[in-house]
Enzyme design. Structure first.
Site, short mmCIF file in Angstrom:
data_model
loop_
_atom_site.label_atom_id
_atom_site.label_comp_id
_atom_site.label_asym_id
_atom_site.label_seq_id
_atom_site.Cartn_x
_atom_site.Cartn_y
_atom_site.Cartn_z
N ARG A 1 0.82 -1.20 0.00
CA ARG A 1 0.00 0.00 0.00
C ARG A 1 0.86 1.26 0.00
NH1 ARG A 1 -4.88 -0.59 2.16
NH2 ARG A 1 -4.22 -1.77 3.98
N TYR A 2 1.94 1.22 0.76
CA TYR A 2 2.84 2.37 0.89
C TYR A 2 4.16 2.01 0.20
CZ TYR A 2 -0.26 3.38 4.89
OH TYR A 2 -1.34 3.61 5.71
N ARG B 1 7.10 -0.01 2.43
CA ARG B 1 6.85 -1.15 3.31
C ARG B 1 5.70 -2.00 2.79
NH1 ARG B 1 5.09 3.74 4.92
NH2 ARG B 1 3.35 4.02 6.38
N CYS C 1 -5.19 -17.63 14.18
CA CYS C 1 -4.77 -16.98 15.42
C CYS C 1 -5.02 -17.93 16.58
CB CYS C 1 -5.60 -15.72 15.68
SG CYS C 1 -5.48 -14.53 14.34
N CYS D 1 -10.41 -12.42 18.23
CA CYS D 1 -10.99 -11.22 18.81
C CYS D 1 -12.33 -10.97 18.12
CB CYS D 1 -10.07 -10.03 18.55
SG CYS D 1 -8.34 -10.40 18.92
N CYS E 1 -12.27 -8.30 15.30
CA CYS E 1 -11.17 -8.41 14.33
C CYS E 1 -11.50 -7.74 13.00
CB CYS E 1 -10.86 -9.87 14.08
SG CYS E 1 -9.60 -10.10 12.81
N ARG F 1 -10.01 -8.31 10.25
CA ARG F 1 -9.90 -9.29 9.16
C ARG F 1 -10.78 -10.51 9.43
NH1 ARG F 1 -3.83 -8.26 8.72
NH2 ARG F 1 -3.79 -6.53 7.26
N ASP G 1 -12.25 -0.45 13.02
CA ASP G 1 -12.49 -0.54 11.58
C ASP G 1 -13.92 -0.96 11.31
OD1 ASP G 1 -9.92 0.17 10.55
OD2 ASP G 1 -9.16 -1.75 11.28
N ASP H 1 -8.13 3.84 9.73
CA ASP H 1 -7.83 3.34 8.39
C ASP H 1 -8.93 3.83 7.46
OD1 ASP H 1 -5.88 1.51 6.99
OD2 ASP H 1 -5.76 0.78 9.06
N LYS I 1 -3.75 4.76 6.57
CA LYS I 1 -4.12 5.29 7.88
C LYS I 1 -3.99 6.81 7.89
CE LYS I 1 -2.12 1.19 10.05
NZ LYS I 1 -1.60 0.63 8.79
C1 LIG Z 1 -0.97 -0.39 8.51
C2 LIG Z 1 -0.25 -0.82 7.33
C3 LIG Z 1 1.15 -0.71 7.26
C4 LIG Z 1 1.97 -0.17 8.38
O1 LIG Z 1 1.77 1.17 8.54
P1 LIG Z 1 2.65 1.97 9.58
O2 LIG Z 1 1.97 3.29 9.60
O3 LIG Z 1 4.04 1.99 9.04
O4 LIG Z 1 2.58 1.25 10.88
C5 LIG Z 1 1.78 -1.09 6.11
N1 LIG Z 1 1.10 -1.60 5.06
C6 LIG Z 1 -0.24 -1.72 5.10
C7 LIG Z 1 -0.91 -2.30 3.91
C8 LIG Z 1 -0.96 -1.35 6.24
O5 LIG Z 1 -2.29 -1.50 6.27
S1 SF4 Z 2 -7.38 -8.84 15.64
FE1 SF4 Z 2 -7.85 -10.54 14.22
S2 SF4 Z 2 -5.88 -11.07 13.29
FE2 SF4 Z 2 -5.43 -9.89 15.15
S3 SF4 Z 2 -5.19 -11.45 16.78
FE3 SF4 Z 2 -7.31 -10.76 16.84
S4 SF4 Z 2 -8.39 -12.27 15.58
FE4 SF4 Z 2 -6.21 -12.45 15.05
#
Ligand SMILES: *Cc1c(COP(=O)(O)O)cnc(C)c1O
Ligand code: SF4
Length: 361
Positions: free
Chosen positions: A88-89, A92, A101, A105, A108, A110, A271, A308, A315
């Protein structure tokens, strides 16, 4: 160590953690979103609606969907470069090493793609494709290993991953996002720590925890083992109604992180994941809470409160969101403006959550 895990609704009913009368509707919840609660975590629950119970016990509320909720709330799909790798960025990437997991949670982000019925660890072909992409993209300075929970993966596999990363000189930082140090601390063995460090690169672990009561003596020891071995620790917390939505709860949590040598990093606004509206605060409520931490707490204890932006826009600090009538508007990191729907805020029509504000220690 064998830690019994409650993974079926009937296990939770027999343990007295959920009402027998709710079993049928909770089975429907569990069919959509995995349930797993290790007994060591279940023991921390005093009442089902306390800050630990709310995080891990399924509730009928999870069947309620709001129009702005989405199975991919942060838009991972829009930036998937190859399977499991989100770019995305520019500098990184996220590597989603596994989709499981040790504990699920209920909030979550995801939740639609992680769980017991999913693929688990990325297979060799997918890893080969991910590494080919990493080798080709020299602008990638940091690899963020996530999931699921990457520290639930065996030390043997983690060591293999580290060795492959060692061969990429442009990657300088390796970051793991995990709940394991706090919720499954016995997995933080010398073997696992050695596996994380095997690349010889700078290693960060972003420790996810949402309430100070998660920090058992075992959790504190596990974080200390990581810090003693030179792993840098930062925190990650989700702002959650009935869990940490008070100045007192957030202060205690952030101070405890700092005492454990974990630098508070992100406080995430909830989220827009499906069936999680009972956990979300309005952006305005969140901003008010976080503003109250300023000055009251050491600068070391101040996380950045981030949201996000849906659609994979990345973010943005919650403080950058501006009110436009009933809605919100924010610029992403590229300078592109987006609307943000917050039906929990003033003027919204979402059902008000009856849970009292402010969590007790
Ligand atoms: C959150 C996220 C990151 C990490 O973002 P930081 O601001 O560096 O902590 C990197 N890639 C993706 C796709 C993300 O969603
Ligand atoms: S937030 Fe989602 S991915 Fe993260 S530990 Fe909890 S269940 Fe697993």
């Amino acid at each position: 160590m064998s830690d019994k895990v409650f993974a079926r609704i009937e296990d939770l009913v027999s343990a007295g953690l959920v009402e027998a009368g709710d079993a049928a509707v909770l089975a429907e919840v569990a069919a959509r979103y995995s349930v797993a609660l290790p007994e060591t975590v279940a023991r921390l629950i005093v009442r089902p609606d306390d800050p630990i119970g709310r995080q891990f016990l399924p509730r009928p509320d999870e069947l309620r969907l709001l129009p702005e909720e989405d199975v991919d709330p942060i838009g991972d799909g829009a930036h998937q470069a190859v399977k499991g790798l989100i770019h995305r960025y520019p500098d990184r990437v996220l590597l989603k090493l596994t989709s499981v997991c040790p504990v699920y949670c209920r909030f979550c982000f995801r939740r639609a793609s992680v769980g017991a019925g999913t693929e688990g660890v990325l297979d060799d072909a997918a890893l080969d494709a991910a590494f080919a992409y990493l080798a080709e993209h020299k602008e990638i300075w940091e690899v963020i290993v996530t999931g699921g929970d990457p520290l639930a993966v065996s030390p043997r596999r983690l060591a293999a991953l580290s060795r492959r990363l060692a061969a990429l000189p442009h990657v300088k930082i390796l970051r793991f996002h995990s709940r394991v140090p706090v919720l499954a601390p016995t997995r933080i063995t010398p073997e696992l720590i050695a596996a994380l460090k095997e690349s010889g690169k700078t290693v960060y672990v972003a420790v996810h925890a949402n309430h100070v009561r998660e920090f058992t003596p075992e959790a504190r020891d596990a974080c200390a083992r990581l810090a003693d071995q030179g792993v840098a620790l930062v925190s990650q917390t989700v702002l959650l109604r009935g869990v940490n939505d008070s100045v007192e709860a957030l202060s205690a949590l952030m101070r405890a992180f700092v005492e454990m040598r974990v630098k508070p990093y992100y406080l995430h606004h909830g989220d827009l994941a499906p069936g999680t509206s009972h956990f979300r605060l309005s952006l305005e409520e969140g901003q008010t809470l976080v503003r109250a931490l300023l000055g009251r707490l050491s600068g070391l204890c101040q996380p950045i409160y981030v949201v996000d932006i849906p659609g994979g826009r990345g973010k943005a600090p919650a403080a950058y969101f501006e009110r436009v009538g009933r809605a919100w508007s924010v610029e992403d990191w590229r300078g592109i403006r987006h609307d943000y729907a917050d039906s929990l805020g003033h003027g919204g029509d979402a059902p008000k959550n009856p849970t009292p504000q402010g969590s007790q220690l």
